[in-house]
Design a protein around this motif. Structure first.
Motif, short mmCIF file in Angstrom:
data_model
loop_
_atom_site.label_atom_id
_atom_site.label_comp_id
_atom_site.label_asym_id
_atom_site.label_seq_id
_atom_site.Cartn_x
_atom_site.Cartn_y
_atom_site.Cartn_z
N LYS A 185 -8.12 6.37 0.13
CA LYS A 185 -8.10 5.03 0.86
C LYS A 185 -9.34 4.64 1.37
N GLU B 298 0.95 4.16 -3.13
CA GLU B 298 0.64 5.61 -2.70
C GLU B 298 2.01 6.37 -3.46
N ARG B 299 3.10 6.05 -2.93
CA ARG B 299 4.23 6.84 -3.54
C ARG B 299 4.30 6.79 -5.13
N TYR C 144 -8.39 1.27 -2.60
CA TYR C 144 -8.32 2.53 -2.96
C TYR C 144 -9.18 3.04 -4.20
N GLU D 255 0.64 -0.94 0.03
CA GLU D 255 -0.02 0.06 0.02
C GLU D 255 0.75 1.37 -0.07
N GLU D 256 1.91 1.12 0.92
CA GLU D 256 2.61 2.68 0.98
C GLU D 256 3.36 2.80 -0.54
N GLU D 257 4.01 1.77 -0.86
CA GLU D 257 4.78 1.88 -2.05
C GLU D 257 3.81 2.26 -3.27
#
Length: 106
Positions: A48, A25-26, A56, A21-23
């Motif tokens: 999200k 978003e970036r 998402y 998820e974090e990757e």
């Protein structure tokens, strides 16, 4: 009464692989100009879900459907999708015409 200039809206639901998820978003933020730099794009938003893990929503507004479809079939969009595809485990796309728009006090 509808808006004087209709807006074509695209809503994507993206299911992201767990732990990515974090990757995602970036990466979405880094490649987002491929969409917002198109002259017919009026903006896009990444949200999200608070109810479903790894879900998402991407909403983008366009001046009209023909120019969105032009972008959708362009090399720039293909490159954008290619960068986001490794994060996806599924998803859907819904298109719509905005009927009314009301601004808030913000």
């Amino acid at each position: 009464m509808s808006q004087s200039q209709p807006v074509f809206r695209v809503l994507l639901r993206m299911n992201i692989h767990s732990g990515m998820e974090e990757e995602f978003e970036r990466t979405w933020y880094q490649v987002g100009k491929a969409v917002t730099d198109h002259p017919a794009n009026l903006g896009q938003w990444l949200s999200k879900s608070e109810e479903e893990e790894g879900v998402y929503y991407i909403m983008s507004d366009w001046a009209d459907e023909p120019r969105f479809r032009e972008f959708e079939h362009s090399a720039g969009h293909l490159e954008h999708r290619t960068k986001l595809h490794p994060f996806r485990s599924g998803g859907t796309m819904t298109t719509m015409q905005v009927v009314y728009a009301m601004g808030g006090k913000r």
